[in-house]
Scaffold this motif. Sequence first.
Motif, mmCIF file in Angstrom:
data_model
loop_
_atom_site.group_PDB
_atom_site.id
_atom_site.type_symbol
_atom_site.label_atom_id
_atom_site.label_comp_id
_atom_site.label_asym_id
_atom_site.label_seq_id
_atom_site.Cartn_x
_atom_site.Cartn_y
_atom_site.Cartn_z
ATOM 1 N N LEU A 121 32.674 46.137 -29.116
ATOM 2 C CA LEU A 121 33.096 46.400 -27.671
ATOM 3 C C LEU A 121 32.233 45.424 -26.761
ATOM 4 C CD1 LEU A 121 34.676 47.441 -25.274
ATOM 5 C CD2 LEU A 121 33.447 49.471 -25.289
ATOM 6 N N PRO A 122 30.708 45.268 -27.168
ATOM 7 C CA PRO A 122 29.828 44.670 -26.209
ATOM 8 C C PRO A 122 30.455 42.952 -26.493
ATOM 9 C CG PRO A 122 28.686 46.431 -27.442
ATOM 10 C CD PRO A 122 29.969 46.444 -27.978
ATOM 11 N N PHE A 123 30.850 42.875 -27.726
ATOM 12 C CA PHE A 123 31.076 41.387 -28.141
ATOM 13 C C PHE A 123 32.191 40.935 -27.254
ATOM 14 C CE2 PHE A 123 33.504 38.326 -30.738
ATOM 15 C CZ PHE A 123 32.637 37.350 -30.752
ATOM 16 N N ILE A 128 35.417 39.133 -22.012
ATOM 17 C CA ILE A 128 35.965 39.478 -20.491
ATOM 18 C C ILE A 128 35.128 38.971 -19.412
ATOM 19 C CG2 ILE A 128 36.519 41.663 -19.189
ATOM 20 C CD1 ILE A 128 37.186 43.106 -21.926
ATOM 21 N N GLN A 129 33.866 39.018 -19.507
ATOM 22 C CA GLN A 129 33.019 38.331 -18.434
ATOM 23 C C GLN A 129 33.432 37.088 -18.192
ATOM 24 O OE1 GLN A 129 31.012 39.402 -16.003
ATOM 25 N NE2 GLN A 129 30.081 37.083 -15.658
ATOM 26 N N SER A 130 33.372 36.186 -19.257
ATOM 27 C CA SER A 130 33.739 34.923 -19.169
ATOM 28 C C SER A 130 35.227 34.588 -18.625
ATOM 29 C CB SER A 130 33.726 34.103 -20.593
ATOM 30 O OG SER A 130 34.575 33.179 -20.561
ATOM 31 N N LEU A 131 36.097 35.466 -18.803
ATOM 32 C CA LEU A 131 37.272 35.256 -18.413
ATOM 33 C C LEU A 131 37.440 35.711 -16.742
ATOM 34 C CD1 LEU A 131 40.461 34.640 -18.563
ATOM 35 C CD2 LEU A 131 40.811 37.090 -18.955
ATOM 36 N N SER A 132 36.450 36.614 -16.375
ATOM 37 C CA SER A 132 36.416 36.782 -14.894
ATOM 38 C C SER A 132 35.979 35.839 -14.378
ATOM 39 C CB SER A 132 35.573 38.078 -14.881
ATOM 40 O OG SER A 132 35.976 39.354 -15.562
ATOM 41 N N THR A 133 35.066 35.263 -14.868
ATOM 42 C CA THR A 133 34.502 33.966 -14.283
ATOM 43 C C THR A 133 35.454 32.846 -13.772
ATOM 44 O OG1 THR A 133 32.244 34.248 -15.242
ATOM 45 C CG2 THR A 133 32.761 32.167 -14.400
ATOM 46 N N TYR A 228 30.999 30.782 -20.514
ATOM 47 C CA TYR A 228 31.667 31.058 -21.842
ATOM 48 C C TYR A 228 30.684 30.600 -22.829
ATOM 49 C CZ TYR A 228 34.649 31.431 -25.942
ATOM 50 O OH TYR A 228 35.298 31.784 -27.190
ATOM 51 N N GLU A 229 30.083 29.212 -22.782
ATOM 52 C CA GLU A 229 29.199 28.939 -23.909
ATOM 53 C C GLU A 229 27.929 29.577 -23.788
ATOM 54 O OE1 GLU A 229 27.446 26.519 -26.779
ATOM 55 O OE2 GLU A 229 29.617 26.298 -25.930
ATOM 56 N N ARG A 230 27.367 29.894 -22.635
ATOM 57 C CA ARG A 230 26.403 30.768 -22.565
ATOM 58 C C ARG A 230 26.088 32.148 -23.324
ATOM 59 N NH1 ARG A 230 23.852 34.689 -19.357
ATOM 60 N NH2 ARG A 230 25.686 35.121 -18.130
ATOM 61 N N LEU A 231 27.720 32.902 -22.927
ATOM 62 C CA LEU A 231 27.835 33.969 -23.263
ATOM 63 C C LEU A 231 28.122 34.076 -24.898
ATOM 64 C CD1 LEU A 231 29.858 35.399 -20.274
ATOM 65 C CD2 LEU A 231 27.577 36.039 -21.103
ATOM 66 N N LEU A 232 29.018 32.988 -25.321
ATOM 67 C CA LEU A 232 29.342 33.123 -26.646
ATOM 68 C C LEU A 232 29.317 32.024 -27.716
ATOM 69 C CD1 LEU A 232 32.678 34.692 -25.448
ATOM 70 C CD2 LEU A 232 31.342 35.956 -27.143
#
Length: 235
Positions: A121-123, A128-133, A228-232
């Motif tokens: 779930l955290p992954f 989801i945070q990236s898509l919200s951005t 996205y790059e920052r998060l994943l």
Amino acid sequence: MVKQANVRNYLLRGMSAEDFALLAPHLVPCTGGKGDVLFRKEEPVHDIWFLESGICSLIAISAEGQRVESGIVGREGFAPVAVVMGSDRAPYEGIIQLPDHCWKIRLDILLNAIDQSTTLLPFLLLYIQSLSTQIAYTALSNAVHTVEERLARWLLMCNDRIDAQDMPLTHEFLSVMLAVRRPSVTTSLHVLESNGFIRSERGCVTIRNRAAMEEFAGDAYGPPEREYERLLGNH
């Protein structure tokens, strides 16, 4: 059973081997044709889609039936995301805009895997945070950028998610994606083509000079991609 090294979806490839093992026996390969509806607005969701190629548009629909694209999902993500956060339906419609191959998994199986794992779930929430951005910057771009800049941004985002430079896109479809009239799409395509960024033929747009089009798009393109790059990016 599919092997993790053989999938092209970035999330399926990037999750831990243990989390992938929970999903792999239940991943069903599917193909989607242009215009296929993966899920409908405010209808119960039964399946989750991890795209391998092609693009799914997230379409917001008003009570009067007006439609506009609020975001796109390709091989970098999955859809719909709301059901992972506790909802049983999505607030928008998911429509294939460029033909794709994807993996389908039943929602109840994915939720069961989330219950068994401390990391899955955290992954998924990072995406989801990236898509919200991305959705937030789509709203910003619609408000402050020219139609030509918005079209350049949108074509760059599509190009990020597919391998080919040729994209089968009609003026009518682009008008829905950008929430503008067809004449505005035609004019904007002529501007991008006259600058040498693209070649536009009937039903097809080809990227010719991506670097120059990125410069033209300016700050309309980039922040969601960097998020996205920052998060994943390290997964």
